[in-house]
Write a protein that holds these residues in place. Structure first.
Motif, PDB file in Angstrom:
ATOM      1  N   ALA A   4       0.849  -1.192   0.000  1.00 35.26           N
ATOM      2  CA  ALA A   4       0.000   0.000   0.000  1.00 35.26           C
ATOM      3  C   ALA A   4       0.882   1.237   0.000  1.00 35.26           C
ATOM      4  O   ALA A   4       1.954   1.237   0.593  1.00 35.26           O
ATOM      5  CB  ALA A   4      -0.896   0.007   1.236  1.00 35.26           C
ATOM      6  N   PRO A   5       0.453   2.308  -0.675  1.00 40.57           N
ATOM      7  CA  PRO A   5       1.234   3.544  -0.631  1.00 40.57           C
ATOM      8  C   PRO A   5       1.253   4.097   0.791  1.00 40.57           C
ATOM      9  O   PRO A   5       0.268   4.007   1.511  1.00 40.57           O
ATOM     10  CB  PRO A   5       0.486   4.479  -1.580  1.00 40.57           C
ATOM     11  CG  PRO A   5      -0.845   3.870  -1.811  1.00 40.57           C
ATOM     12  CD  PRO A   5      -0.749   2.418  -1.471  1.00 40.57           C
ATOM     13  N   ARG A   6       2.360   4.651   1.200  1.00 41.10           N
ATOM     14  CA  ARG A   6       2.493   5.195   2.553  1.00 41.10           C
ATOM     15  C   ARG A   6       1.953   6.620   2.592  1.00 41.10           C
ATOM     16  O   ARG A   6       2.215   7.407   1.711  1.00 41.10           O
ATOM     17  CB  ARG A   6       3.950   5.170   2.992  1.00 41.10           C
ATOM     18  CG  ARG A   6       4.470   3.748   3.166  1.00 41.10           C
ATOM     19  CD  ARG A   6       5.922   3.732   3.545  1.00 41.10           C
ATOM     20  NE  ARG A   6       6.152   4.079   4.925  1.00 41.10           N
ATOM     21  CZ  ARG A   6       6.090   3.235   5.948  1.00 41.10           C
ATOM     22  NH1 ARG A   6       5.766   1.983   5.732  1.00 41.10           N
ATOM     23  NH2 ARG A   6       6.345   3.624   7.165  1.00 41.10           N
ATOM     24  N   THR A   7       1.214   6.934   3.636  1.00 47.51           N
ATOM     25  CA  THR A   7       0.707   8.277   3.847  1.00 47.51           C
ATOM     26  C   THR A   7       1.377   8.862   5.084  1.00 47.51           C
ATOM     27  O   THR A   7       2.066   8.156   5.811  1.00 47.51           O
ATOM     28  CB  THR A   7      -0.824   8.271   4.062  1.00 47.51           C
ATOM     29  OG1 THR A   7      -1.096   7.589   5.282  1.00 47.51           O
ATOM     30  CG2 THR A   7      -1.552   7.607   2.913  1.00 47.51           C
ATOM     31  N   GLN A   8       1.177  10.161   5.337  1.00 49.68           N
ATOM     32  CA  GLN A   8       1.781  10.793   6.503  1.00 49.68           C
ATOM     33  C   GLN A   8       1.368  10.091   7.796  1.00 49.68           C
ATOM     34  O   GLN A   8       2.169   9.949   8.709  1.00 49.68           O
ATOM     35  CB  GLN A   8       1.396  12.274   6.567  1.00 49.68           C
ATOM     36  CG  GLN A   8       2.092  13.038   7.673  1.00 49.68           C
ATOM     37  CD  GLN A   8       3.611  13.018   7.563  1.00 49.68           C
ATOM     38  OE1 GLN A   8       4.156  13.048   6.462  1.00 49.68           O
ATOM     39  NE2 GLN A   8       4.292  12.926   8.690  1.00 49.68           N
ATOM     40  N   MET A  16       4.537  -3.120   8.278  1.00 50.52           N
ATOM     41  CA  MET A  16       3.606  -2.960   7.156  1.00 50.52           C
ATOM     42  C   MET A  16       3.745  -4.138   6.189  1.00 50.52           C
ATOM     43  O   MET A  16       4.855  -4.496   5.800  1.00 50.52           O
ATOM     44  CB  MET A  16       3.878  -1.654   6.405  1.00 50.52           C
ATOM     45  CG  MET A  16       3.546  -0.410   7.191  1.00 50.52           C
ATOM     46  SD  MET A  16       1.787  -0.191   7.463  1.00 50.52           S
ATOM     47  CE  MET A  16       1.206   0.054   5.813  1.00 50.52           C
ATOM     48  N   HIS A  17       2.618  -4.722   5.846  1.00 50.84           N
ATOM     49  CA  HIS A  17       2.630  -5.795   4.863  1.00 50.84           C
ATOM     50  C   HIS A  17       1.251  -5.978   4.238  1.00 50.84           C
ATOM     51  O   HIS A  17       0.251  -5.514   4.772  1.00 50.84           O
ATOM     52  CB  HIS A  17       3.129  -7.098   5.488  1.00 50.84           C
ATOM     53  CG  HIS A  17       2.219  -7.676   6.524  1.00 50.84           C
ATOM     54  ND1 HIS A  17       2.146  -7.184   7.815  1.00 50.84           N
ATOM     55  CD2 HIS A  17       1.342  -8.702   6.470  1.00 50.84           C
ATOM     56  CE1 HIS A  17       1.252  -7.894   8.499  1.00 50.84           C
ATOM     57  NE2 HIS A  17       0.752  -8.826   7.710  1.00 50.84           N
ATOM     58  N   ALA A  18       1.253  -6.637   3.099  1.00 52.82           N
ATOM     59  CA  ALA A  18       0.014  -6.959   2.394  1.00 52.82           C
ATOM     60  C   ALA A  18      -0.328  -8.410   2.685  1.00 52.82           C
ATOM     61  O   ALA A  18       0.560  -9.266   2.762  1.00 52.82           O
ATOM     62  CB  ALA A  18       0.191  -6.747   0.901  1.00 52.82           C
ATOM     63  N   MET A  64      -1.732  -4.115   6.326  1.00 57.49           N
ATOM     64  CA  MET A  64      -1.704  -4.027   7.778  1.00 57.49           C
ATOM     65  C   MET A  64      -0.387  -3.465   8.287  1.00 57.49           C
ATOM     66  O   MET A  64       0.647  -3.592   7.653  1.00 57.49           O
ATOM     67  CB  MET A  64      -1.934  -5.414   8.376  1.00 57.49           C
ATOM     68  CG  MET A  64      -3.259  -6.019   7.935  1.00 57.49           C
ATOM     69  SD  MET A  64      -3.495  -7.706   8.483  1.00 57.49           S
ATOM     70  CE  MET A  64      -3.624  -7.464  10.227  1.00 57.49           C
ATOM     71  N   GLY A  65      -0.468  -2.861   9.450  1.00 54.06           N
ATOM     72  CA  GLY A  65       0.690  -2.348  10.158  1.00 54.06           C
ATOM     73  C   GLY A  65       0.235  -1.941  11.544  1.00 54.06           C
ATOM     74  O   GLY A  65      -0.953  -1.991  11.859  1.00 54.06           O
TER      75      GLY A  65
END
Length: 73
Positions: A4-8, A16-18, A64-65
């Motif tokens: 997933a693209p990272r946001t602020q 983080m993983h799919a 998820m993260g």
């Protein structure tokens, strides 16, 4: 499955993983979705309007993260 693209809001996220998953139950009233992912039964929650079209058997991707002490609102 791509990441997933990272946001602020995700800057302090860890692990983080799919995760590919199969929907086993979805309650559009509560937003609770039961899935099986990598042989594990999981229960996740989404805003109800975002999961109205999910139904048992649907293949989805969970991104998820987690963060410590920084609760994202």
């Amino acid at each position: 499955m791509p990441h997933a693209p990272r946001t602020q809001a995700m800057v302090n996220m860890h692990g983080m993983h799919a995760l590919p998953a199969t929907v086993t139950d979805a309650d559009p009233r509560t937003g609770v979705v039961d899935v099986v992912a990598q042989g594990m039964a999981l229960r996740v929650h989404f805003p109800p309007a975002s999961m109205l079209n999910l139904k048992p058997g649907d293949k989805i991707g969970l991104y998820m993260g987690y963060s410590q002490a920084n609760v994202v609102q």
